[in-house]
Design an enzyme around this catalytic site. Structure first.
Site, PDB file in Angstrom:
ATOM      1  NE  ARG A  90      -3.474  -0.474   2.457  1.00  0.00           N
ATOM      2  CZ  ARG A  90      -4.925  -0.515   3.128  1.00  0.00           C
ATOM      3  NH1 ARG A  90      -4.647  -1.742   4.162  1.00  0.00           N
ATOM      4  NH2 ARG A  90      -6.356   0.180   3.161  1.00  0.00           N
ATOM      5  CG  ASN A 122      -3.722   5.685  -0.127  1.00  0.00           C
ATOM      6  OD1 ASN A 122      -3.788   6.188   0.759  1.00  0.00           O
ATOM      7  ND2 ASN A 122      -4.514   4.587  -1.050  1.00  0.00           N
ATOM      8  NE  ARG A 153     -11.750  -3.387   3.063  1.00  0.00           N
ATOM      9  CZ  ARG A 153     -11.223  -2.195   3.061  1.00  0.00           C
ATOM     10  NH1 ARG A 153     -10.871  -1.415   3.126  1.00  0.00           N
ATOM     11  NH2 ARG A 153     -11.038  -1.603   2.177  1.00  0.00           N
ATOM     12  CG  HIS A 177      -6.018   4.017   4.544  1.00  0.00           C
ATOM     13  ND1 HIS A 177      -6.879   3.127   4.365  1.00  0.00           N
ATOM     14  CD2 HIS A 177      -5.686   4.156   2.983  1.00  0.00           C
ATOM     15  CE1 HIS A 177      -7.409   3.075   3.314  1.00  0.00           C
ATOM     16  NE2 HIS A 177      -6.586   3.616   2.557  1.00  0.00           N
TER      17      HIS A 177
END
Length: 310
Positions: A90, A122, A153, A177
């Site tokens: 990520r 991000n 989620r 995150h």
């Protein structure tokens, strides 16, 4: 009063946000900005075609940074999610998205924007931290979507496990995150029953459950090549809280004086941005994980600053 929203980056997420805002009539004026002029023109025309079938809703679509001067909210959705998906990391977007921060941040500042910036790009916590530095907005007026999507989620996954509506699940995913996020199980309740106690009764593995929450985004990304609806909806919810001065409790990435960076924690959100940070009585092990999460964000900030200094 005219409600004006800007979106910088009209890729999958930016376009999803734009479409929802037009359909719902959330904004009176929508400003779209993207470096790909052909894509930008196509999205503008497509949205105008959609608007022609909406009846009473009418959103004026504008272009250019100069239009952001009197915007109430601006979204940063710049980025390249493919980099993360290809490597299964990520944080792989650090190099690509990080290089854009100074350029885009300077353009926002020069436009005279004084509203609330919602960061989706991000790694969102690091990007939000650096945007605030480059734009010079008060820290409470920069908000990252952070773990708002991760918390949703978690509620969906827990709700499915217990056979209840996700809205019957409360609690938070905190911190980064990203891979260093933590599900604060001490805050999670199902029909107001502590999940830690329910897990003991049912023999549930909360470690495995947390991993499902952490990797949920990759499941979506690998399946369709990108993520869009979940994060777009989280961003829109945040924008609505700002526009309506809702004083809504949301777990978002905001400035932490303790760590001197942006990190996700429950906050009250209204027209002024972050109105108040809430207090949680986290377990010692959760506090330790939160500190590790902050350290991970700091690593990304340092990496982006190194890129920008070259």
């Amino acid at each position: 009063m005219t409600r004006k929203i800007g979106i910088i980056g009209v890729g999958h997420v930016g376009a999803a946000i734009a479409h929802a805002l037009v359909v719902e009539g959330v904004a009176d004026e929508l400003v779209l900005i993207d470096t790909n002029e052909q894509k930008l023109t196509a999205e503008v025309v497509d949205l105008q075609d959609a608007a022609a079938n909406l009846g009473s809703n009418h959103t004026k679509i504008l272009q250019g940074y100069e239009q952001l001067a009197d915007a109430d909210v601006v979204f940063s959705t710049i980025g390249n999610v493919a980099a993360s998906l290809e490597l299964g990391d990520r944080n792989a977007e650090v190099k690509i998205n990080g290089k854009m921060v100074a350029t885009v941040g300077t353009s926002i500042k020069e436009a005279g924007f004084k509203g609330t910036l919602i960061v989706i790009s991000n790694p969102v916590d690091a990007i939000a931290s650096l945007y605030q530095k480059y734009i010079g907005l008060p820290s409470q007026r920069v908000i990252g979507t952070g773990t708002l999507l991760d918390s949703a989620r978690m509620k969906r996954i827990v709700g499915e496990l217990f056979g209840v509506d996700p809205r019957s699940v409360s609690g938070y995913v905190l911190g980064e995150h990203g891979d260093a996020q933590l599900t604060a199980w001490s805050t999670v309740r199902v029909h107001n029953q502590p999940i830690i106690e329910l897990a003991k009764q049912r023999g549930l593995d909360l470690v495995a459950l947390e991993q499902s929450v952490r990797t949920g985004g990759m499941v979506v990304g690998f399946g369709k090549g990108f993520t869009s609806y979940g994060i777009a909806t989280a961003g829109i919810r945040l924008a609505k809280a700002v526009l309506s001065d809702a004083h809504e409790e949301l777990v978002v990435s905001s400035y932490s004086a303790t760590y001197d960076l942006f990190i996700s924690y429950p906050a009250i959100v209204g027209r002024a941005g972050i109105v108040e940070l809430l207090d949680l009585n986290l377990l010692p092990e959760e506090l330790a994980k939160f500190a590790k999460s902050a350290a991970s964000i700091r690593t990304n900030i340092t990496a982006i600053e190194a890129l920008l200094s070259k």
